[in-house]
Scaffold this active site. Structure first.
Site, short mmCIF file in Angstrom:
data_model
loop_
_atom_site.label_atom_id
_atom_site.label_comp_id
_atom_site.label_asym_id
_atom_site.label_seq_id
_atom_site.Cartn_x
_atom_site.Cartn_y
_atom_site.Cartn_z
N ASP A 130 0.86 -1.19 0.00
CA ASP A 130 0.00 0.00 0.00
C ASP A 130 0.90 1.24 0.00
O ASP A 130 2.05 1.15 -0.41
CB ASP A 130 -0.96 -0.06 1.20
CG ASP A 130 -2.28 0.62 0.89
OD1 ASP A 130 -2.24 1.81 0.54
OD2 ASP A 130 -3.34 -0.02 1.00
N HIS A 166 2.06 1.98 -3.15
CA HIS A 166 1.12 2.90 -3.79
C HIS A 166 1.63 4.34 -3.78
O HIS A 166 0.90 5.27 -4.05
CB HIS A 166 -0.26 2.81 -3.13
CG HIS A 166 -0.94 1.49 -3.34
ND1 HIS A 166 -2.18 1.18 -2.84
CD2 HIS A 166 -0.53 0.38 -4.01
CE1 HIS A 166 -2.50 -0.07 -3.20
NE2 HIS A 166 -1.51 -0.57 -3.89
#
Ligand SMILES: *[C@@H]1O[C@H](CO)[C@@H](O)[C@H](O)[C@H]1NC(C)=O
Ligand SMILES: *[C@@H]1O[C@H](CO)[C@@H](O)[C@H](O)[C@H]1NC(C)=O
Ligand SMILES: *[C@@H]1O[C@H](CO)[C@@H](O)[C@H](O)[C@H]1NC(C)=O
Ligand SMILES: *[C@@H]1O[C@H](CO)[C@@H](O)[C@H](O)[C@H]1NC(C)=O
Ligand SMILES: *[C@@H]1O[C@H](CO)[C@@H](O)[C@H](O)[C@H]1NC(C)=O
Ligand SMILES: *[C@@H]1O[C@H](CO)[C@@H](O)[C@H](O)[C@H]1NC(C)=O
Length: 402
Positions: free
Chosen positions: A218, A241
Site C-alpha cells: 500500500d 502505492h
C-alpha cells in the site's frame, strides 16, 4: 602511611566496583529474564520485565534482544520512564500467526515515552501472509488486523537500522508524536499485501524519515490529518502505492496537514507517485505548504497527482465538492517514466480551487501506444517554471476515475 595508602586503594576499588556494577546494570538483556530464541516460546513476559526495569532506571539504559529468532505475543511497552531508554534488537522477532491472540489491532506498541531509541539491525516480522487478500472494503476486517509497530505519544525518538516485514496491517503507525526520526529503516512486504502502509503518520509534529527503503503493498508513506513538519529524504519506495497525503475530509474536526518536504526520493513500479487525496462531499480541512523535490519516477502510475475527488468503491457523492483547501504546493525536478498516460493530474475542488501550486522542471516520459504523456488540470492554475514535459494542463478533465 602504609595504612592510609591501603585505605585509599580499598576506597578506589570500591568506587570502581560500584561504577562497573552501575554500568553493567544499565543493560537489560531479555535472555536474562527468560527469553528463548527458539522461535516458538513467547517472550512477552521477559521483554516486559526487562522493559519495566529499564524504564525505572534513573540513567540511560538499554534493553537488548540478542541475535536469534523469537516469538512475541502482542505487547504494550509503556512510559513514562525515568531516563532515556534504547531497545536494541539484534534478533528477528516474529508475531503469532493466529489472529485469535490479538485483542486489539496492534502487535508491538510503544506508548507515552520521552527519549526512546529503537535500533540494532533487527527485524519485526508480522507474518501477515495468510491474512492479505481478504476483502478490505466491504467490512472492517482490515482495520481490525494488527499493526506491526505503533508509536503513540512518543517524543524525541529515533528508530534506526530496523526492519518491519510482512505486517498484517500498516507496518508502522505514528500517532501524537513529536521530534521523531526514522533512519536506515526498512519495510519489506510483497506488492499484494493489502493495506500494509509502510509508515502512517497522524497528529504528529517534526517527523523525519531518511535513508530508508520501503517496499510494501500500500502507500509507502501516508500522512493523515494533523501531520506537521514532516521531512522525507533519501527514501526509496516500491513496490507500493507511493507517497500520499490523505485521504482527508472524511471525518469531522480533522487537523490541518502543514509543512511536508519530500526530497531526493526514488519511486519504482508504484501505483502512484506523490499524491494528495481528499474525499468529495467532505468535511472541512486544510492542506498547506507541501513540497516535492528531486524525485525520480521509474515506471510509476499517476506520478504527480492531486485528487480532490478521491472516492474508492463509489462510497461518496461525487456531485458535492471537497471542502479541504489545498494551497502552497510545489512539485520541482520530477523526472523519469510513467506507467499511465496521464502523468500530471491536478484535480482540485470546484468550490475551493487549489492556490499557489507550482510545477517546475517536470520531465516524465510515457511510451504506451496511446501516445506521449499528458497532463490534466481542473480548478487550479499552477505557476510554471523550467521544463514542462508533458505540457502543463495540456488537456482538461471531463471525468475522473476513482
Ligand atoms: C530530538 O530528538 C533527539 C533524539 O532522537 C534528541 O537528541 C534531540 O535533542 C531532540 N530535539 C529537541 C529539540 O528536543
Ligand atoms: C528533520 O530534518 C529537517 C531538515 O533537514 C531538520 O531541520 C530537522 O531538525 C529534522 N528534525 C528531526 C526531528 O531530526
Ligand atoms: C544517509 O546516507 C548517506 C549516504 O550513504 C550518508 O552520507 C548520510 O550520512 C546518511 N544519513 C543518515 C542520517 O544515515
Ligand atoms: C541523503 O544522502 C546524501 C548522499 O547520499 C547525504 O549527503 C545526505 O546527508 C542524506 N540526507 C539525509 C537527510 O540523510
Ligand atoms: C539521493 O538519494 C539517492 C538514493 O536514492 C542517493 O544515492 C543520492 O546520493 C542522494 N543524493 C543526494 C544529493 O542526497
Ligand atoms: C517502453 O515499453 C516497452 C514495452 O512495453 C518496455 O519494455 C520498455 O521498458 C519501455 N521503456 C521505458 C523507457 O519505459
Amino acid at each position: 602511611m602504609m595504612r592510609l595508602r591501603l585505605t585509599f586503594v580499598v576506597l578506589l576499588s570500591l568506587l570502581l566496583f560500584k561504577f562497573t556494577i552501575h554500568a553493567q546494570s544499565s543493560i537489560f538483556d531479555v535472555t536474562k529474564y527468560g527469553a528463548k530464541a527458539n522461535q516458538n516460546t513467547d517472550f512477552s513476559q521477559a521483554l516486559l520485565s526487562a522493559w519495566k526495569e529499564a524504564c525505572a532506571f534513573t540513567s540511560s539504559s538499554k534493553v537488548v534482544i540478542p541475535p536469534g529468532t523469537y516469538l512475541l505475543n502482542p505487547i504494550l511497552l509503556e512510559g513514562p520512564c525515568k531516563a532515556p531508554v534504547e531497545i536494541h534488537v539484534q534478533g528477528t522477532i516474529k508475531a503469532p500467526i493466529d489472529l485469535g491472540i490479538f485483542k486489539e489491532p496492534s502487535w508491538v506498541t510503544f506508548s507515552n515515552i520521552d527519549h526512546l531509541t529503537l535500533s540494532g539491525g533487527g527485524v519485526f516480522d508480522g507474518q501477515g501472509t495468510n491474512v492479505w487478500g481478504k476483502n478490505c472494503n466491504k467490512n472492517s476486517f482490515c482495520s481490525s488486523l494488527p499493526i506491526n509497530l505503533r508509536f503513540n505519544f512518543i517524543t524525541n525518538a529515533m528508530v534506526q537500522d530496523i526492519t518491519s516485514k510482512d505486517s498484517k496491517q500498516f507496518q508502522v503507525n505514528v500517532l501524537g508524536c513529536n521530534n521523531f526520526t526514522f533512519q536506515r529503516f526498512k519495510v519489506i512486504a510483497p506488492e499484494n499485501s493489502l493495506n500494509t502502509d509502510g509508515i502512517h503518520i497522524g497528529r504528529s509534529t517534526g517527523i523525519n524519515i531518511t535513508n530508508s527503503s520501503i517496499a510494501t503493498g500500500d502507500d509507502c508513506i501516508s500522512l493523515g490529518d494533523g501531520s506537521r513538519n514532516v521531512h522525507v529524504t533519501n527514501v526509496t519506495c516500491g513496490p507500493g502505492h507511493g507517497i500520499s497525503i490523505g485521504s482527508l475530509g472524511k471525518y469531522e474536526n480533522e487537523e490541518p496537514v502543514e509543512g511536508v518536504f519530500v526530497k531526493n526520493c526514488t519511486l519504482t513500479n508504484t501505483q502512484n507517485g506523490v499524491r494528495i487525496k481528499t474525499w468529495p462531499a467532505s468535511k472541512q480541512g486544510s492542506v498547506t505548504d507541501l513540497h516535492f523535490e528531486d524525485i525520480f519516477m521509474q515506471n510509476v502510475g499517476n506520478p504527480i497527482l492531486i485528487d480532490q475527488e478521491y472516492c474508492p468503491w463509489n462510497q461518496c457523492n461525487l456531485q458535492l465538492p471537497s471542502r479541504v483547501k489545498i494551497s502552497k504546493v510545489s512539485f520541482k525536478n520530477i523526472w523519469g517514466t510513467t506507467s499511465t498516460q496521464v502523468a500530471v493530474k491536478l484535480v482540485c475542488s470546484k468550490s475551493l480551487q487549489c492556490d499557489n501550486v507550482e510545477l517546475s522542471d517536470i520531465d516524465l516520459k510515457y511510451n504506451g501506444s496511446e501516445g506521449p504523456a499528458i497532463s490534466q488540470c481542473s480548478n487550479v492554475r499552477p505557476s510554471l517554471l523550467g521544463k514542462q514535459k508533458p505540457k502543463a494542463c495540456g488537456s482538461s478533465v471531463t471525468s475522473i476515475n476513482a
